[in-house]
Design a protein around this motif. Structure first.
Motif, PDB file in Angstrom:
ATOM      1  N   UNK A 199      -3.107   1.937   2.601  1.00  0.00           N
ATOM      2  CA  UNK A 199      -1.444   1.755   2.209  1.00  0.00           C
ATOM      3  C   UNK A 199      -0.675   1.734   3.603  1.00  0.00           C
ATOM      4  N   UNK A 200      -0.207   0.546   4.192  1.00  0.00           N
ATOM      5  CA  UNK A 200       0.329   0.333   5.224  1.00  0.00           C
ATOM      6  C   UNK A 200       2.018  -0.188   5.088  1.00  0.00           C
ATOM      7  N   UNK A 201       2.806   0.636   5.459  1.00  0.00           N
ATOM      8  CA  UNK A 201       4.281   0.060   5.501  1.00  0.00           C
ATOM      9  C   UNK A 201       4.604  -0.061   4.176  1.00  0.00           C
ATOM     10  N   UNK A 202       4.239   0.981   3.009  1.00  0.00           N
ATOM     11  CA  UNK A 202       4.859   0.599   1.846  1.00  0.00           C
ATOM     12  C   UNK A 202       3.965  -0.514   1.011  1.00  0.00           C
ATOM     13  N   UNK A 203       2.852  -1.327   1.596  1.00  0.00           N
ATOM     14  CA  UNK A 203       2.314  -2.172   0.905  1.00  0.00           C
ATOM     15  C   UNK A 203       0.863  -1.761   0.594  1.00  0.00           C
ATOM     16  N   UNK A 204       0.285  -2.540  -0.209  1.00  0.00           N
ATOM     17  CA  UNK A 204      -1.287  -2.278  -0.357  1.00  0.00           C
ATOM     18  C   UNK A 204      -1.999  -3.129   0.133  1.00  0.00           C
ATOM     19  N   UNK A 205      -2.848  -2.808   0.902  1.00  0.00           N
ATOM     20  CA  UNK A 205      -3.716  -3.909   1.414  1.00  0.00           C
ATOM     21  C   UNK A 205      -5.098  -3.944   0.974  1.00  0.00           C
ATOM     22  N   UNK A 206      -5.676  -4.994   0.685  1.00  0.00           N
ATOM     23  CA  UNK A 206      -6.976  -4.945   0.271  1.00  0.00           C
ATOM     24  C   UNK A 206      -7.905  -5.115   1.310  1.00  0.00           C
TER      25      UNK A 206
END
Length: 528
Positions: free
Chosen positions: A427-434
């Motif tokens: 969870x980076x900067x409000x985004x979910x990263x796979x």
């Protein structure tokens, strides 16, 4: 004991140990296994294996081992690992295969938590067994494989000596009795003990035989460790068909390609890194693999370029089997060249014929195709539960589905696309990263053999994407090139903010990366 109840049970039960008796009747002279003790080829027929198993079963009874007891097994892939497994299955003793690649502390935990009362081990694991069993009050019997007992109570051969070769038909084994208990890989926490029943494993074996379209007397090569459910999930289907499993205790690419050719192997299962190693062996394209029909890969995805090279070199189709220990383990399969909505991605495909899969939200509602959520499964091969962990068992079975802890979606072609482990999503900067997507992008760059993406604490982003890579040709000066490659392949928020070139990655016994260790190792990289 009520004779009527015992007779009915013997007639109608589903007990995995009975599989060997059945094959001894109808395929007795056929080779069940080939192994290579001290480098010498040894073939064992179904009759020979069944008699040896019965002798061990009677030997264990003589030493006080009772139905329902736990028996731990430390062994590489070899004949007597199967002897011990099937003796346990026939007795209603619960086999506890131990991942010997763990440290002493984890092995001790496995033995104490399982309340193991007997241990059978290969001589090479003497020190590990001795260190992990000291002071354990539950252990009443230790046996060393071979002719010498070493530090154990008995040698295996002494336990078999003069014992009856007759079947053990004096006990009721119920379909949902636990056959074996396997500890999960523990990539995020202490491993949990997965209890799999005789019925679950038998259904899984039948399913495997159907899905892999195994012909009778199929010849399978197996080098995945037999302490893991993935290896058992291909061993049992081959035995269902009266086939022969060629066992290798270690992965040596040159030895394996020799065996594929000389043993006329038809089917084999390897992890992607193993397939790549086989492709790199000298003159592999000149080998005679005309018998080889089906390759299976597991544990991770393979890109289209690698898959095409395998098809061309080995002349086989390539299926991906996916699942987890809790599902014995194969729940779904991506069949070679099945149409998908997206050109790349870690596709897990469709459920096996005895299973069912869906994507649900946090409230248990099924989601339509194209929407991401948790991957869930149903089927009779599911675990009975986690041993001594009722809370985790209940959580895994919420809403009438088995919860995988994985995120995915079903595309418009009906194919399951795996996105990430819930616990590995960054969870980076409000985004979910796979993390899977980042790893796949990195592994497209020539020179990167393996990548692991993970998140660590960051003062601005909350979590920052980091990546460790293994490469024989790239070094620190190539990191700008790697970063440029990532920027061309990924969204801005998905590009790693730190890349580390490593000699090795911490992995479990089945090759899964222990990201919990990477997160701990690099947790201060943005705060120092």
């Amino acid at each position: 004991m009520n004779n009527h109840a015992l007779n009915r049970n013997l007639i109608e039960r589903v007990a995995l140990g009975d599989l060997l008796r059945k094959r001894s009747r109808d395929s007795g002279e056929q080779p069940a296994i080939v192994d290579f003790p001290a480098g010498e080829r040894r073939a064992t027929s179904y009759n020979e294996l069944n008699k040896r198993v019965n002798q061990l079963a009677h030997g264990l009874i003589a030493k006080g081992v009772k139905q329902g007891d736990k028996l731990a097994l430390f062994s590489t892939n070899q004949r007597d690992m199967l002897t011990v497994y099937f003796a346990c299955y026939k007795l209603g003793v619960i086999a506890v295969p131990i991942n010997f690649m763990q440290g002493v502390d984890d092995v001790r935990y496995n033995l104490e938590h399982s309340e193991t009362s007997a241990v059978i081990y290969e001589a090479m694991f003497t020190e590990l067994v001795h260190a992990s069993t000291q002071g354990n009050p539950h252990i009443k019997l230790t046996v060393q494989m071979g002719n010498t007992k070493g530090k154990s109570d008995y040698s295996l051969e002494a336990l078999l000596d003069n014992q009856s070769e007759q079947e053990v038909n004096d006990r009721i084994i119920e379909d949902r009795d636990t056959a074996h208990m396997i500890y999960t890989s523990g990539t995020t926490s202490r491993p949990k003990a997965v209890e799999s029943s005789h019925l679950a494993l038998t259904i899984a074996a039948l399913t495997g035989a159907i899905e892999l379209e195994l012909n009778r007397y199929n010849r399978m090569l197996l080098v995945l460790p037999l302490f893991h459910c993935a290896a058992l999930s291909v061993l049992h289907p081959v035995m269902m068909r009266g086939g022969c499993t060629v066992l290798h205790a270690a992965f040596d690419p040159n030895v394996i390609v020799d065996s594929l050719e000389q043993e006329k192997i038809e089917t084999a299962v390897f992890m992607p890194m193993m397939w790549h190693a086989l492709l790199a062996t000298p003159n592999v394209e000149q080998r005679d693999f005309k018998h080889f029909k089906l390759g299976v890969y597991s544990m991770a995805a393979m890109n289209s370029k690698s898959l095409e090279k395998v098809r061309k070199t080995f002349g086989c189709v390539m299926h991906l089997g996916s699942g987890q220990t809790e599902f014995a383990p194969v729940a779904c399969m991506y069949r070679d060249k099945t149409p998908t909505e997206f050109s790349e991605g870690n596709y897990w495909g469709e459920p096996v014929c005895t299973g069912e899969q869906a994507i649900i939200d946090k409230q248990g509602n099924e989601l339509p195709n194209g929407e991401a959520g948790e991957i869930v499964w149903r089927g009779p091969q599911v675990m009975s539960g986690y041993y001594k962990n009722e809370q985790a068992t209940a959580e895994a079975g919420k809403f009438g589905w088995h919860h995988t802890g994985d995120i995915g979606l079903i595309d418009n072609q009906g194919q399951l696309l795996f996105i990430d482990r819930i616990k590995d999503t960054i969870k980076s900067g409000g985004e979910n990263v796979s993390s899977q997507k980042v790893e796949q992008a990195l592994e497209l760059l020539e020179g990167i053999e393996r990548a692991a993406a993970f998140g660590v604490s960051h003062p601005h982003w909350g979590e920052a994407v980091c990546a460790c890579i293994i490469s024989a040709t790239l070094n620190e000066s190539d990191i700008p090139q790697i970063e440029a490659h990532c920027k061309a392949q990924l969204g801005q928020f998905e590009v790693p903010k730190a890349i580390f070139i490593c000699e090795a990655l911490p992995v479990t016994g089945t090759g899964k990366v222990r990201k919990v260790e990477l997160r701990e190792q690099y947790r201060r990289v943005f705060s120092d």
